[in-house]
Motif scaffolding. Structure first.
Motif, PDB file in Angstrom:
ATOM      1  N   ARG A  67       4.365   0.220   9.231  1.00 26.16           N
ATOM      2  CA  ARG A  67       4.685   0.757   7.900  1.00 26.16           C
ATOM      3  C   ARG A  67       5.915   0.069   7.323  1.00 26.16           C
ATOM      4  O   ARG A  67       5.988  -0.170   6.120  1.00 26.16           O
ATOM      5  CB  ARG A  67       4.885   2.275   7.952  1.00 26.16           C
ATOM      6  CG  ARG A  67       3.656   3.063   8.422  1.00 26.16           C
ATOM      7  CD  ARG A  67       2.368   2.686   7.731  1.00 26.16           C
ATOM      8  NE  ARG A  67       2.392   3.035   6.332  1.00 26.16           N
ATOM      9  CZ  ARG A  67       1.585   2.518   5.400  1.00 26.16           C
ATOM     10  NH1 ARG A  67       0.680   1.630   5.734  1.00 26.16           N
ATOM     11  NH2 ARG A  67       1.675   2.882   4.156  1.00 26.16           N
ATOM     12  N   ALA A  68       6.891  -0.271   8.158  1.00 21.25           N
ATOM     13  CA  ALA A  68       8.078  -0.997   7.677  1.00 21.25           C
ATOM     14  C   ALA A  68       7.659  -2.352   7.121  1.00 21.25           C
ATOM     15  O   ALA A  68       8.152  -2.780   6.071  1.00 21.25           O
ATOM     16  CB  ALA A  68       9.088  -1.162   8.802  1.00 21.25           C
ATOM     17  N   ASP A  69       6.741  -3.026   7.809  1.00 21.64           N
ATOM     18  CA  ASP A  69       6.226  -4.307   7.313  1.00 21.64           C
ATOM     19  C   ASP A  69       5.477  -4.106   5.995  1.00 21.64           C
ATOM     20  O   ASP A  69       5.635  -4.890   5.059  1.00 21.64           O
ATOM     21  CB  ASP A  69       5.289  -4.957   8.329  1.00 21.64           C
ATOM     22  CG  ASP A  69       6.029  -5.649   9.454  1.00 21.64           C
ATOM     23  OD1 ASP A  69       7.254  -5.855   9.351  1.00 21.64           O
ATOM     24  OD2 ASP A  69       5.369  -5.998  10.450  1.00 21.64           O
ATOM     25  N   HIS A  70       4.671  -3.060   5.932  1.00 23.79           N
ATOM     26  CA  HIS A  70       3.888  -2.795   4.728  1.00 23.79           C
ATOM     27  C   HIS A  70       4.797  -2.556   3.522  1.00 23.79           C
ATOM     28  O   HIS A  70       4.603  -3.144   2.458  1.00 23.79           O
ATOM     29  CB  HIS A  70       2.972  -1.587   4.952  1.00 23.79           C
ATOM     30  CG  HIS A  70       2.230  -1.156   3.731  1.00 23.79           C
ATOM     31  ND1 HIS A  70       1.103  -1.801   3.294  1.00 23.79           N
ATOM     32  CD2 HIS A  70       2.471  -0.161   2.842  1.00 23.79           C
ATOM     33  CE1 HIS A  70       0.674  -1.213   2.181  1.00 23.79           C
ATOM     34  NE2 HIS A  70       1.482  -0.221   1.894  1.00 23.79           N
ATOM     35  N   PHE A  71       5.788  -1.701   3.691  1.00 22.63           N
ATOM     36  CA  PHE A  71       6.669  -1.368   2.583  1.00 22.63           C
ATOM     37  C   PHE A  71       7.641  -2.503   2.268  1.00 22.63           C
ATOM     38  O   PHE A  71       8.109  -2.626   1.154  1.00 22.63           O
ATOM     39  CB  PHE A  71       7.418  -0.056   2.841  1.00 22.63           C
ATOM     40  CG  PHE A  71       6.524   1.135   2.733  1.00 22.63           C
ATOM     41  CD1 PHE A  71       5.885   1.460   1.546  1.00 22.63           C
ATOM     42  CD2 PHE A  71       6.272   1.926   3.828  1.00 22.63           C
ATOM     43  CE1 PHE A  71       5.035   2.539   1.445  1.00 22.63           C
ATOM     44  CE2 PHE A  71       5.432   3.026   3.750  1.00 22.63           C
ATOM     45  CZ  PHE A  71       4.813   3.334   2.553  1.00 22.63           C
ATOM     46  N   GLY A  72       7.922  -3.341   3.256  1.00 19.95           N
ATOM     47  CA  GLY A  72       8.783  -4.493   3.026  1.00 19.95           C
ATOM     48  C   GLY A  72       8.036  -5.649   2.382  1.00 19.95           C
ATOM     49  O   GLY A  72       8.647  -6.587   1.881  1.00 19.95           O
ATOM     50  N   GLY A  73       6.713  -5.608   2.400  1.00 14.00           N
ATOM     51  CA  GLY A  73       5.910  -6.619   1.755  1.00 14.00           C
ATOM     52  C   GLY A  73       5.636  -7.856   2.602  1.00 14.00           C
ATOM     53  O   GLY A  73       5.051  -8.811   2.125  1.00 14.00           O
ATOM     54  N   ASP A  74       6.076  -7.855   3.844  1.00 17.05           N
ATOM     55  CA  ASP A  74       5.800  -9.000   4.717  1.00 17.05           C
ATOM     56  C   ASP A  74       5.845  -8.533   6.167  1.00 17.05           C
ATOM     57  O   ASP A  74       5.826  -7.345   6.431  1.00 17.05           O
ATOM     58  CB  ASP A  74       6.801 -10.135   4.478  1.00 17.05           C
ATOM     59  CG  ASP A  74       8.247  -9.697   4.663  1.00 17.05           C
ATOM     60  OD1 ASP A  74       8.507  -8.709   5.377  1.00 17.05           O
ATOM     61  OD2 ASP A  74       9.133 -10.358   4.100  1.00 17.05           O
ATOM     62  N   SER A  75       5.903  -9.453   7.089  1.00 15.19           N
ATOM     63  CA  SER A  75       5.929  -9.068   8.504  1.00 15.19           C
ATOM     64  C   SER A  75       7.299  -9.339   9.123  1.00 15.19           C
ATOM     65  O   SER A  75       7.404  -9.575  10.317  1.00 15.19           O
ATOM     66  CB  SER A  75       4.831  -9.807   9.265  1.00 15.19           C
ATOM     67  OG  SER A  75       5.057 -11.198   9.193  1.00 15.19           O
ATOM     68  N   GLU A  76       8.332  -9.273   8.321  1.00 14.53           N
ATOM     69  CA  GLU A  76       9.682  -9.569   8.791  1.00 14.53           C
ATOM     70  C   GLU A  76      10.121  -8.647   9.928  1.00 14.53           C
ATOM     71  O   GLU A  76      10.695  -9.093  10.910  1.00 14.53           O
ATOM     72  CB  GLU A  76      10.673  -9.466   7.632  1.00 14.53           C
ATOM     73  CG  GLU A  76      12.088  -9.841   8.003  1.00 14.53           C
ATOM     74  CD  GLU A  76      13.018  -9.790   6.809  1.00 14.53           C
ATOM     75  OE1 GLU A  76      14.172  -9.369   7.010  1.00 14.53           O
ATOM     76  OE2 GLU A  76      12.606 -10.154   5.707  1.00 14.53           O
ATOM     77  N   PHE A  77       9.819  -7.358   9.806  1.00  8.36           N
ATOM     78  CA  PHE A  77      10.258  -6.401  10.824  1.00  8.36           C
ATOM     79  C   PHE A  77       9.549  -6.635  12.151  1.00  8.36           C
ATOM     80  O   PHE A  77      10.177  -6.648  13.209  1.00  8.36           O
ATOM     81  CB  PHE A  77      10.035  -4.968  10.325  1.00  8.36           C
ATOM     82  CG  PHE A  77      10.782  -3.936  11.103  1.00  8.36           C
ATOM     83  CD1 PHE A  77      12.162  -3.896  11.101  1.00  8.36           C
ATOM     84  CD2 PHE A  77      10.099  -3.002  11.859  1.00  8.36           C
ATOM     85  CE1 PHE A  77      12.858  -2.940  11.824  1.00  8.36           C
ATOM     86  CE2 PHE A  77      10.782  -2.045  12.584  1.00  8.36           C
ATOM     87  CZ  PHE A  77      12.161  -2.015  12.566  1.00  8.36           C
ATOM     88  N   SER A  78       8.234  -6.846  12.116  1.00  4.38           N
ATOM     89  CA  SER A  78       7.515  -7.098  13.368  1.00  4.38           C
ATOM     90  C   SER A  78       7.899  -8.452  13.953  1.00  4.38           C
ATOM     91  O   SER A  78       7.950  -8.604  15.174  1.00  4.38           O
ATOM     92  CB  SER A  78       6.001  -6.982  13.190  1.00  4.38           C
ATOM     93  OG  SER A  78       5.534  -7.880  12.232  1.00  4.38           O
ATOM     94  N   ASP A  79       8.196  -9.433  13.106  1.00  5.21           N
ATOM     95  CA  ASP A  79       8.681 -10.726  13.595  1.00  5.21           C
ATOM     96  C   ASP A  79      10.003 -10.550  14.338  1.00  5.21           C
ATOM     97  O   ASP A  79      10.221 -11.145  15.393  1.00  5.21           O
ATOM     98  CB  ASP A  79       8.867 -11.723  12.457  1.00  5.21           C
ATOM     99  CG  ASP A  79       7.558 -12.224  11.878  1.00  5.21           C
ATOM    100  OD1 ASP A  79       6.508 -12.056  12.544  1.00  5.21           O
ATOM    101  OD2 ASP A  79       7.586 -12.778  10.763  1.00  5.21           O
ATOM    102  N   GLU A  80      10.866  -9.717  13.786  1.00  4.71           N
ATOM    103  CA  GLU A  80      12.152  -9.415  14.427  1.00  4.71           C
ATOM    104  C   GLU A  80      11.929  -8.768  15.802  1.00  4.71           C
ATOM    105  O   GLU A  80      12.613  -9.097  16.773  1.00  4.71           O
ATOM    106  CB  GLU A  80      12.925  -8.445  13.523  1.00  4.71           C
ATOM    107  CG  GLU A  80      14.414  -8.566  13.563  1.00  4.71           C
ATOM    108  CD  GLU A  80      15.035  -7.629  12.528  1.00  4.71           C
ATOM    109  OE1 GLU A  80      15.476  -6.530  12.932  1.00  4.71           O
ATOM    110  OE2 GLU A  80      15.041  -7.991  11.337  1.00  4.71           O
ATOM    111  N   CYS A  81      10.946  -7.860  15.879  1.00  8.38           N
ATOM    112  CA  CYS A  81      10.633  -7.176  17.143  1.00  8.38           C
ATOM    113  C   CYS A  81      10.076  -8.150  18.181  1.00  8.38           C
ATOM    114  O   CYS A  81      10.292  -7.974  19.372  1.00  8.38           O
ATOM    115  CB  CYS A  81       9.650  -6.033  16.909  1.00  8.38           C
ATOM    116  SG  CYS A  81      10.353  -4.649  16.000  1.00  8.38           S
TER     117      CYS A  81
END
Length: 95
Positions: A67-81
Motif C-alpha cells: 500500500r505504501a508503494d501504491h500510494f507513493g506511486g512507485d515501488s520505492e518503499f519495497s525497493d528500500e526493503c
C-alpha cells in the motif's frame, strides 16, 4: 487466516488463495501495524523483520509495504526493503 474475498482458509505460507487466486491482504493493516509495533516494541520494518512473526503479522507487513508503494506511486518503499535486508529476513521469502 481466511481469504478476505472468498473465505477460504489460507495455509500458512500461502500468499495466494488456492480457491480464488487473490493475494492475501489485510484490510485493517494500519490498525494491525500499530498492534505489531507495540507487541514487539519495534517501529522499523527492518527491526520487525528480525522477529519471529506470525503468518497474519507477515501478511499485515506485506500489505503495508504494498500500500505504501501504491500510494507513493512507485515501488520505492519495497525497493528500500530489498536493499536494507528487510525482505530477506522474512522466513516466507526464503522458501
Amino acid at each position: 487466516m481466511k481469504c478476505p474475498f472468498c473465505g477460504e482458509t489460507l495455509i500458512e505460507g500461502n500468499l495466494v488463495c488456492p480457491n480464488c487466486r487473490s493475494l492475501a491482504i489485510d484490510f485493517d493493516y494500519f490498525e494491525n501495524m500499530d498492534k505489531i509495533e507495540e507487541k514487539y516494541s519495534k517501529y522499523s520494518l527492518l527491526d520487525l523483520s528480525k522477529e519471529k512473526l506470525t503468518f497474519d503479522e507477515l501478511i499485515t507487513i506485506f500489505t503495508y509495504i504494498e500500500r505504501a508503494d501504491h500510494f507513493g506511486g512507485d515501488s520505492e518503499f519495497s525497493d528500500e526493503c530489498r536493499q536494507d535486508g528487510t525482505f530477506s529476513n522474512f522466513p516466507i521469502m526464503n522458501i
